[in-house]
Design a protein around this motif. Structure first.
Motif, PDB file in Angstrom:
ATOM      1  N   PHE A  33     -70.859 -21.175  -6.794  1.00 22.11           N
ATOM      2  CA  PHE A  33     -71.098 -22.013  -5.838  1.00 22.11           C
ATOM      3  C   PHE A  33     -70.378 -23.380  -6.226  1.00 22.11           C
ATOM      4  O   PHE A  33     -70.441 -23.567  -7.439  1.00 22.11           O
ATOM      5  N   TYR A  35     -70.442 -27.668  -5.021  1.00 21.96           N
ATOM      6  CA  TYR A  35     -70.997 -28.529  -4.225  1.00 21.96           C
ATOM      7  C   TYR A  35     -70.433 -29.857  -4.544  1.00 21.96           C
ATOM      8  O   TYR A  35     -70.084 -30.191  -5.735  1.00 21.96           O
ATOM      9  N   PHE A  43     -75.620 -33.819  -1.386  1.00 21.60           N
ATOM     10  CA  PHE A  43     -74.902 -32.725  -1.814  1.00 21.60           C
ATOM     11  C   PHE A  43     -74.221 -31.937  -0.669  1.00 21.60           C
ATOM     12  O   PHE A  43     -74.846 -31.776   0.449  1.00 21.60           O
ATOM     13  N   PHE A  45     -72.094 -28.659   0.315  1.00 24.45           N
ATOM     14  CA  PHE A  45     -71.529 -27.327   0.070  1.00 24.45           C
ATOM     15  C   PHE A  45     -70.015 -27.145   0.305  1.00 24.45           C
ATOM     16  O   PHE A  45     -69.823 -27.647   1.481  1.00 24.45           O
ATOM     17  N   PHE A  55     -66.732 -16.047  -0.524  1.00 20.82           N
ATOM     18  CA  PHE A  55     -67.889 -15.434   0.179  1.00 20.82           C
ATOM     19  C   PHE A  55     -68.284 -16.312   1.275  1.00 20.82           C
ATOM     20  O   PHE A  55     -68.318 -15.991   2.388  1.00 20.82           O
ATOM     21  N   ASP A  56     -68.115 -17.666   1.343  1.00 25.02           N
ATOM     22  CA  ASP A  56     -68.151 -18.672   2.317  1.00 25.02           C
ATOM     23  C   ASP A  56     -67.458 -19.838   1.930  1.00 25.02           C
ATOM     24  O   ASP A  56     -67.596 -20.445   0.927  1.00 25.02           O
ATOM     25  N   PHE A  91     -70.234 -30.169  -8.662  1.00 17.31           N
ATOM     26  CA  PHE A  91     -71.154 -29.374  -9.327  1.00 17.31           C
ATOM     27  C   PHE A  91     -70.814 -27.966  -8.970  1.00 17.31           C
ATOM     28  O   PHE A  91     -70.450 -27.390  -7.997  1.00 17.31           O
ATOM     29  N   ARG A  99     -80.187 -12.245  -6.477  1.00 14.03           N
ATOM     30  CA  ARG A  99     -80.928 -13.196  -6.407  1.00 14.03           C
ATOM     31  C   ARG A  99     -80.023 -14.511  -6.272  1.00 14.03           C
ATOM     32  O   ARG A  99     -80.282 -15.517  -7.046  1.00 14.03           O
ATOM     33  N   GLY A 100     -79.094 -14.490  -5.081  1.00 10.81           N
ATOM     34  CA  GLY A 100     -78.232 -15.468  -5.032  1.00 10.81           C
ATOM     35  C   GLY A 100     -78.933 -16.767  -4.704  1.00 10.81           C
ATOM     36  O   GLY A 100     -78.500 -18.008  -5.119  1.00 10.81           O
ATOM     37  N   TYR A 101     -80.096 -17.044  -4.389  1.00 11.57           N
ATOM     38  CA  TYR A 101     -80.870 -18.111  -4.096  1.00 11.57           C
ATOM     39  C   TYR A 101     -81.330 -18.793  -5.416  1.00 11.57           C
ATOM     40  O   TYR A 101     -81.981 -19.865  -5.247  1.00 11.57           O
ATOM     41  N   GLU A 102     -81.411 -18.055  -6.320  1.00 15.92           N
ATOM     42  CA  GLU A 102     -81.630 -18.890  -7.697  1.00 15.92           C
ATOM     43  C   GLU A 102     -80.444 -19.213  -8.339  1.00 15.92           C
ATOM     44  O   GLU A 102     -79.780 -18.519  -9.059  1.00 15.92           O
ATOM     45  N   GLN A 103     -79.808 -20.492  -8.061  1.00 15.01           N
ATOM     46  CA  GLN A 103     -78.692 -20.923  -8.624  1.00 15.01           C
ATOM     47  C   GLN A 103     -79.045 -21.916 -10.034  1.00 15.01           C
ATOM     48  O   GLN A 103     -79.784 -22.606  -9.923  1.00 15.01           O
ATOM     49  N   PHE A 105     -77.312 -24.652 -12.018  1.00 10.73           N
ATOM     50  CA  PHE A 105     -76.027 -25.526 -11.933  1.00 10.73           C
ATOM     51  C   PHE A 105     -75.698 -26.103 -13.262  1.00 10.73           C
ATOM     52  O   PHE A 105     -76.155 -26.326 -14.217  1.00 10.73           O
ATOM     53  N   GLY A 106     -74.244 -26.398 -13.532  1.00 11.10           N
ATOM     54  CA  GLY A 106     -73.500 -26.808 -14.424  1.00 11.10           C
ATOM     55  C   GLY A 106     -73.614 -28.638 -14.546  1.00 11.10           C
ATOM     56  O   GLY A 106     -74.489 -28.990 -13.488  1.00 11.10           O
ATOM     57  N   PRO A 107     -73.283 -29.315 -15.634  1.00 13.52           N
ATOM     58  CA  PRO A 107     -73.468 -30.609 -15.643  1.00 13.52           C
ATOM     59  C   PRO A 107     -72.706 -31.544 -14.805  1.00 13.52           C
ATOM     60  O   PRO A 107     -72.907 -32.616 -14.572  1.00 13.52           O
TER      61      PRO A 107
END
Lengths: 114, 111
Positions: A33, A35, A43, A45, A55-56, A91, A99-103, A105-107
């Motif tokens: 993803f 952002y 934020f 998307f 995907f989106d 980001f 478990r797409g909802y557990e993302q 994140f990078g720095p």
């Protein structure tokens, strides 16, 4: 790797120049993803991928923004002809297939357009 | 429409005092809810998440949050704040295959 990696950390571009940002998701994660964080709060998307497939992309300003996730390469977000309003922190996040909802994140990459 | 509201833009508390950060969401189905913290110049770190079950969830760094369906809220709490908790806190809901974030609450901690 065990962390989402983003490069570069900082990027400065003159208005009208191209900017390219990179993201290496956590190994084994199928979703990526992007952002955009403007002014340290909101934020927005931009786009998501499932493996190399979009995907989106409902958040992408398509006229200047493009993104790819190719096999065996970092994902990329490219902005053609940057504008001042593109100044933001970008980001990347990745998640596992089921478990797409557990993302994770990078720095982030801070893009400054001058 | 799916949305997240964090009513407090800034909150200042003294070190050792208790903390509550508010989050309200708008979502049609049972929400998946998250709290993230962002320290200056850093990325997002997940504090805790709610998917189902017990409405009081425990997270890292001594934080907890309570899901209240009747109030559409998911407030973050900490009984005793430490100076290192000063940061920006974001509430998020899992929307249609993407996160929807609130606009954040900046926490300042007084020594």
């Amino acid at each position: 790797g065990e962390e989402v990696a983003q490069t570069p950390k900082h990027l400065v571009r003159g208005e009208g120049q191209k900017a390219k940002l990179y993201c290496a998701p956590i190994k084994g994660h199928s979703y990526v993803f992007w952002y955009q964080q403007v002014l340290k709060n909101e934020f927005k998307f931009l786009i998501s991928f499932q493996n190399e497939n979009v995907f989106d992309e409902t958040g992408m300003p398509k006229e200047r923004f493009s993104a790819k996730c190719l096999p065996n390469s970092p994902c990329s977000l490219e902005i053609q002809a940057t504008k001042l309003e593109d100044s933001a922190v970008y980001f990347c996040a990745s998640s596992q297939y089921d478990r797409g909802y557990e993302q994770y994140f990078g720095p982030g990459t801070r893009l400054t357009v001058t | 429409a799916q949305s997240v509201t964090q009513p407090d833009i800034h909150i200042t508390v003294s070190e050792g005092a208790s903390l509550e950060l508010r989050c309200n969401y708008s979502y049609g189905a049972t929400p998946y809810l998250f709290w993230y913290v962002q320290s200056p110049g850093q990325g997002l770190q997940l504090l805790l998440k709610y998917f189902s079950g017990d409405t009081l969830v425990q997270g890292i760094k001594g934080f907890e949050a309570e899901f209240k369906r009747s109030q559409s809220s998911f407030n973050l709490r900490k009984p005793s704040v430490h100076w290192s908790d000063a940061a920006e806190y974001f509430c998020a809901v899992w929307g249609t295959y993407k996160y929807i974030f609130g606009t954040g609450t900046r926490l300042k901690v007084l020594a």
